[in-house]
Enzyme design. Sequence first.
Site, PDB file in Angstrom:
ATOM      1  N   ARG A  45      57.780  61.158  28.863  1.00 42.29           N
ATOM      2  CA  ARG A  45      58.622  60.358  29.767  1.00 42.29           C
ATOM      3  C   ARG A  45      58.113  58.922  29.805  1.00 42.29           C
ATOM      4  O   ARG A  45      58.898  57.969  29.783  1.00 42.29           O
ATOM      5  CB  ARG A  45      58.622  60.968  31.176  1.00 42.29           C
ATOM      6  CG  ARG A  45      59.276  62.334  31.247  1.00 42.29           C
ATOM      7  CD  ARG A  45      59.507  62.788  32.679  1.00 42.29           C
ATOM      8  NE  ARG A  45      58.311  63.185  33.390  1.00 42.29           N
ATOM      9  CZ  ARG A  45      57.796  64.419  33.422  1.00 42.29           C
ATOM     10  NH1 ARG A  45      58.391  65.385  32.746  1.00 42.29           N
ATOM     11  NH2 ARG A  45      56.707  64.685  34.121  1.00 42.29           N
ATOM     12  N   LYS A 136      67.202  52.560  45.843  1.00 43.78           N
ATOM     13  CA  LYS A 136      68.505  53.200  45.630  1.00 43.78           C
ATOM     14  C   LYS A 136      68.553  54.551  46.316  1.00 43.78           C
ATOM     15  O   LYS A 136      67.562  55.298  46.319  1.00 43.78           O
ATOM     16  CB  LYS A 136      68.751  53.385  44.135  1.00 43.78           C
ATOM     17  CG  LYS A 136      70.186  53.785  43.837  1.00 43.78           C
ATOM     18  CD  LYS A 136      70.313  54.489  42.508  1.00 43.78           C
ATOM     19  CE  LYS A 136      70.014  55.953  42.648  1.00 43.78           C
ATOM     20  NZ  LYS A 136      70.275  56.715  41.432  1.00 43.78           N
ATOM     21  N   LYS A 221      76.786  50.338  44.931  1.00 42.37           N
ATOM     22  CA  LYS A 221      76.809  50.981  43.602  1.00 42.37           C
ATOM     23  C   LYS A 221      77.842  52.101  43.648  1.00 42.37           C
ATOM     24  O   LYS A 221      77.517  53.241  43.997  1.00 42.37           O
ATOM     25  CB  LYS A 221      75.419  51.515  43.241  1.00 42.37           C
ATOM     26  CG  LYS A 221      75.405  52.310  41.935  1.00 42.37           C
ATOM     27  CD  LYS A 221      74.017  52.547  41.382  1.00 42.37           C
ATOM     28  CE  LYS A 221      74.088  53.458  40.163  1.00 42.37           C
ATOM     29  NZ  LYS A 221      72.846  53.512  39.394  1.00 42.37           N
TER      30      LYS A 221
HETATM   31  C1  5MM Z   1      69.722  57.851  36.231  1.00 43.17           C
HETATM   32  O1  5MM Z   1      70.414  58.858  36.878  1.00 43.17           O
HETATM   33  C2  5MM Z   1      70.287  59.012  38.282  1.00 43.17           C
HETATM   34  C3  5MM Z   1      70.177  60.492  38.450  1.00 43.17           C
HETATM   35  O2  5MM Z   1      69.162  60.791  39.244  1.00 43.17           O
HETATM   36  P1  5MM Z   1      68.904  62.355  39.627  1.00 43.17           P
HETATM   37  O3  5MM Z   1      68.065  62.901  38.552  1.00 43.17           O
HETATM   38  O4  5MM Z   1      68.203  62.250  40.925  1.00 43.17           O
HETATM   39  O5  5MM Z   1      70.233  63.009  39.735  1.00 43.17           O
HETATM   40  C4  5MM Z   1      71.551  58.581  39.023  1.00 43.17           C
HETATM   41  O6  5MM Z   1      71.384  58.465  40.414  1.00 43.17           O
HETATM   42  C5  5MM Z   1      72.049  57.281  38.518  1.00 43.17           C
HETATM   43  O7  5MM Z   1      71.245  56.241  38.997  1.00 43.17           O
HETATM   44  C6  5MM Z   1      73.481  57.002  38.903  1.00 43.17           C
HETATM   45  O8  5MM Z   1      74.231  58.155  39.109  1.00 43.17           O
HETATM   46  C7  5MM Z   1      74.124  56.245  37.805  1.00 43.17           C
HETATM   47  O9  5MM Z   1      73.855  56.899  36.595  1.00 43.17           O
HETATM   48  P2  5MM Z   1      75.051  57.138  35.576  1.00 43.17           P
HETATM   49  O10 5MM Z   1      74.459  57.987  34.500  1.00 43.17           O
HETATM   50  O11 5MM Z   1      76.143  57.820  36.348  1.00 43.17           O
HETATM   51  O12 5MM Z   1      75.423  55.754  35.113  1.00 43.17           O
END
Ligand code: 5MM
Length: 341
Positions: A45, A136, A221
Amino acid sequence: MSERLEDIAAAIVAGGKGLLAADESSGTIKKRFDVIGVESTAGSRRDYREMMFRASEAMSRYISGVILYDETIRQKAADGTPLVDIIKAAGSIPGIKVDLGAKPLAGFPGDTITEGLDGLRERLADYYKLGARFAKWRAVIDIEIGKGVPSANSIASNTHALARYAALCQEAGIVPIVEPEVLMDGAHSIDTCYDVSKATLVRLYDELYAARVVLEGSILKPNMVISGRKSGRTDSPEEVAEKTIKLFREVVPAAVPGIAFLSGGQEDEEATANLNAINAIGPHPWKLTFSYGRALQAAPQKAWSGKASNVAAGQAAFTHRAHMNHLAALGKWKPALEKAA
Ligand code: 5MM
């Protein structure tokens, strides 16, 4: 850099730059690595994320900030440099995911509530010391209208939690990225997405006002207004743009400096084309940019595939997608640019 919330928020969305959402929890990054046949360990990672953070053109020209996971904000690169310092050296801002995930909402099958408020004040103080200047929190709103999902209670509980989180962030000198994600996984139409997104955002801004959150020091967002994947329909970028902007003009105050979209499962180029169409019908009262996870990382993950010999290829794939989304945030992207690359 200025430490004022308003200045940090403005910097996050300025000049066509956007956010890299690299805050996958350990379970999610394992799923992503499974696809490319890479074992998910603290080391792999770290290597993967270090590859992106050291892509200097992408990080200095297109990426205003990176959303990190708890493990990553504490990790060091292979040469011992903290990953946070690599991000800062590129002129980008470190951020941190502070929610603890979406859990089933008691009494409402199919709905979730995002947890993580207990102890958040102390965790934010710790993250500030580690260098985070924005955070976030993601609320997840699914759509299955036939089953009463989302319930009014889900929208009320999740937006209330977002407001409590945002107020705590601002108290700690950290800009809250407020993410109410209406999922695009269902079989619903674009108009149903519009209705549910509107109900969510109306309630969200009520809650943010009630919690005395300073909107000028916050970023939204959201999802785009788009048909559910299982509907079998792919909307044109123009339709996504028209309905998304109609919604935001109705419900997102002009005091909010910027809106940074999630990609939500859209294909890489689809997410870029939709963001471009949104900006092409401006001017708008807010900056509209990206905070993509999958739509920025799918290509570099595939190109890297866990091999040190592929680091340059992974960085090139990441830089390309970051560049394309930067152009889309300025309304200057064209499909031919993808082919030329
Ligand atoms: C990077 O993905 C995040 C997912 O986190 P989890 O593992 O806690 O579910 C997610 O929150 C992400 O920041 C947003 O959903 C935007 O990501 P996408 O892939 O939808 O652009």
